[in-house]
Design a protein around this motif. Structure first.
Motif, PDB file in Angstrom:
ATOM      1  N   ARG A   9      70.214 -34.731 -61.531  1.00 56.23           N
ATOM      2  CA  ARG A   9      69.183 -33.688 -61.094  1.00 56.23           C
ATOM      3  C   ARG A   9      68.627 -33.890 -59.768  1.00 56.23           C
ATOM      4  NH1 ARG A   9      64.650 -32.573 -65.106  1.00 56.23           N
ATOM      5  NH2 ARG A   9      66.414 -32.226 -66.677  1.00 56.23           N
ATOM      6  N   ASP A  10      68.244 -35.199 -59.713  1.00 49.23           N
ATOM      7  CA  ASP A  10      67.389 -35.747 -58.428  1.00 49.23           C
ATOM      8  C   ASP A  10      68.641 -35.559 -57.164  1.00 49.23           C
ATOM      9  OD1 ASP A  10      65.131 -36.037 -59.651  1.00 49.23           O
ATOM     10  OD2 ASP A  10      65.535 -38.315 -60.046  1.00 49.23           O
ATOM     11  N   LEU A  11      69.825 -35.870 -57.354  1.00 48.07           N
ATOM     12  CA  LEU A  11      70.747 -35.896 -56.283  1.00 48.07           C
ATOM     13  C   LEU A  11      71.258 -34.377 -56.052  1.00 48.07           C
ATOM     14  CD1 LEU A  11      72.878 -39.169 -57.168  1.00 48.07           C
ATOM     15  CD2 LEU A  11      71.302 -38.677 -55.191  1.00 48.07           C
ATOM     16  N   PHE A  12      71.532 -33.657 -56.909  1.00 49.39           N
ATOM     17  CA  PHE A  12      72.038 -32.356 -56.857  1.00 49.39           C
ATOM     18  C   PHE A  12      70.939 -31.321 -57.418  1.00 49.39           C
ATOM     19  CE2 PHE A  12      75.446 -35.204 -57.698  1.00 49.39           C
ATOM     20  CZ  PHE A  12      76.129 -35.135 -56.386  1.00 49.39           C
ATOM     21  N   PRO A  13      70.146 -30.782 -56.489  1.00 50.45           N
ATOM     22  CA  PRO A  13      69.081 -29.781 -57.002  1.00 50.45           C
ATOM     23  C   PRO A  13      69.593 -28.617 -57.326  1.00 50.45           C
ATOM     24  CG  PRO A  13      68.626 -30.467 -54.631  1.00 50.45           C
ATOM     25  CD  PRO A  13      69.574 -31.210 -55.151  1.00 50.45           C
TER      26      PRO A  13
ATOM     27  N   LEU B  99      72.549 -41.625 -71.154  1.00 43.39           N
ATOM     28  CA  LEU B  99      72.922 -40.275 -70.540  1.00 43.39           C
ATOM     29  C   LEU B  99      71.620 -39.519 -70.151  1.00 43.39           C
ATOM     30  CD1 LEU B  99      75.282 -39.175 -73.491  1.00 43.39           C
ATOM     31  CD2 LEU B  99      75.838 -39.515 -71.233  1.00 43.39           C
ATOM     32  N   ILE B 100      70.449 -39.586 -70.604  1.00 44.42           N
ATOM     33  CA  ILE B 100      69.307 -38.810 -70.161  1.00 44.42           C
ATOM     34  C   ILE B 100      69.165 -39.468 -68.750  1.00 44.42           C
ATOM     35  CG2 ILE B 100      66.848 -38.605 -70.501  1.00 44.42           C
ATOM     36  CD1 ILE B 100      67.430 -38.286 -73.248  1.00 44.42           C
ATOM     37  N   ARG B 101      68.913 -40.736 -68.461  1.00 45.39           N
ATOM     38  CA  ARG B 101      68.875 -41.071 -67.292  1.00 45.39           C
ATOM     39  C   ARG B 101      70.013 -40.897 -66.175  1.00 45.39           C
ATOM     40  NH1 ARG B 101      69.197 -46.621 -68.862  1.00 45.39           N
ATOM     41  NH2 ARG B 101      67.736 -46.571 -70.378  1.00 45.39           N
ATOM     42  N   GLU B 102      71.053 -40.818 -66.672  1.00 44.69           N
ATOM     43  CA  GLU B 102      72.161 -40.230 -65.805  1.00 44.69           C
ATOM     44  C   GLU B 102      71.866 -38.743 -65.187  1.00 44.69           C
ATOM     45  OE1 GLU B 102      76.981 -39.609 -65.976  1.00 44.69           O
ATOM     46  OE2 GLU B 102      76.123 -41.548 -66.989  1.00 44.69           O
ATOM     47  N   LEU B 103      71.711 -37.937 -66.330  1.00 47.00           N
ATOM     48  CA  LEU B 103      71.234 -36.446 -66.018  1.00 47.00           C
ATOM     49  C   LEU B 103      70.070 -36.423 -65.095  1.00 47.00           C
ATOM     50  CD1 LEU B 103      71.839 -34.997 -69.587  1.00 47.00           C
ATOM     51  CD2 LEU B 103      73.231 -34.552 -67.632  1.00 47.00           C
ATOM     52  N   GLU B 104      68.969 -37.222 -65.363  1.00 46.96           N
ATOM     53  CA  GLU B 104      67.950 -37.026 -64.447  1.00 46.96           C
ATOM     54  C   GLU B 104      68.390 -37.700 -62.946  1.00 46.96           C
ATOM     55  OE1 GLU B 104      65.050 -39.916 -66.210  1.00 46.96           O
ATOM     56  OE2 GLU B 104      64.306 -37.848 -67.692  1.00 46.96           O
TER      57      GLU B 104
END
Length: 189
Positions: free
Chosen positions: A173-177, A165-170
């Protein structure tokens, strides 16, 4: 009428006196026995003790010494003190008598031992059946626990899910600033 009842009662009393009443709720009286009574269990124990003694080295040594003394006495003793001349018929008779009693006593002891062994084997068989049943029950319980544990979330599984989940959230975040990063430092009021 009353006279007839009285006569009937007296006839019934007379019949009870002549014919003993058999009651099924009471044990029968012991009959007189002509043969002496013995305890088979005590006799069996005695026969086992004798059979055990007959199977020892001590018995063989004593029997051998007795026969040697018997033969030497009847060969070398003075004529008036000899009680069994050369063919040793009395010795043969004594040994035959001893053998004729020893064989049935040994067989009786063996039969009693077979009975004990049979009972022990039956108890062992029942114990083995209980052990097998207990083992099968425990095997089923362990299998059920394993199946249940397969459905339980373990610490490692939760950790791996959180890391995913943390990886997915990161990645998100990178895709949608976020819009905050482009605007001013003053928040909207």
């Amino acid at each position: 009428m009353a006279a007839e009842r009285t006569q009937d009662r007296e006839r019934e009393r007379e019949r009870e006196r002549t014919v003993p009443r058999i009651r099924l709720d009471l044990p029968r009286e012991r009959r007189a026995r002509f043969l002496p009574e013995y305890d088979p269990e005590a006799f069996g124990r005695l026969s086992e003790r004798i059979a055990r003694f007959l199977g020892t080295g001590r018995f063989l040594v004593w029997m051998t010494l007795t026969i040697i003394v018997w033969v030497l006495w009847n060969i070398f003793a003075p004529g008036s003190l000899k009680f069994d001349e050369y063919p040793f018929i009395f010795l043969t008779l004594a040994l035959s008598l001893q053998a004729s009693y020893a064989a049935p006593l040994i067989l009786l002891a063996q039969n009693r031992q077979d009975d004990r062994d049979r009972v022990n084997l039956e108890q062992d068989r029942k114990q083995n059946e209980r052990s097998i049943a207990d083992t099968e029950y425990l095997t089923r319980e362990i299998a059920a626990l394993r199946m249940g544990l397969g459905e339980v979330a373990t610490r490692d599984w939760i950790r791996s899910e959180l890391q995913d989940l943390i990886r997915e959230l990161e990645e998100r975040r990178d895709l949608f600033p976020s819009a905050d990063s482009h605007g001013s430092d003053v928040p909207d009021r």
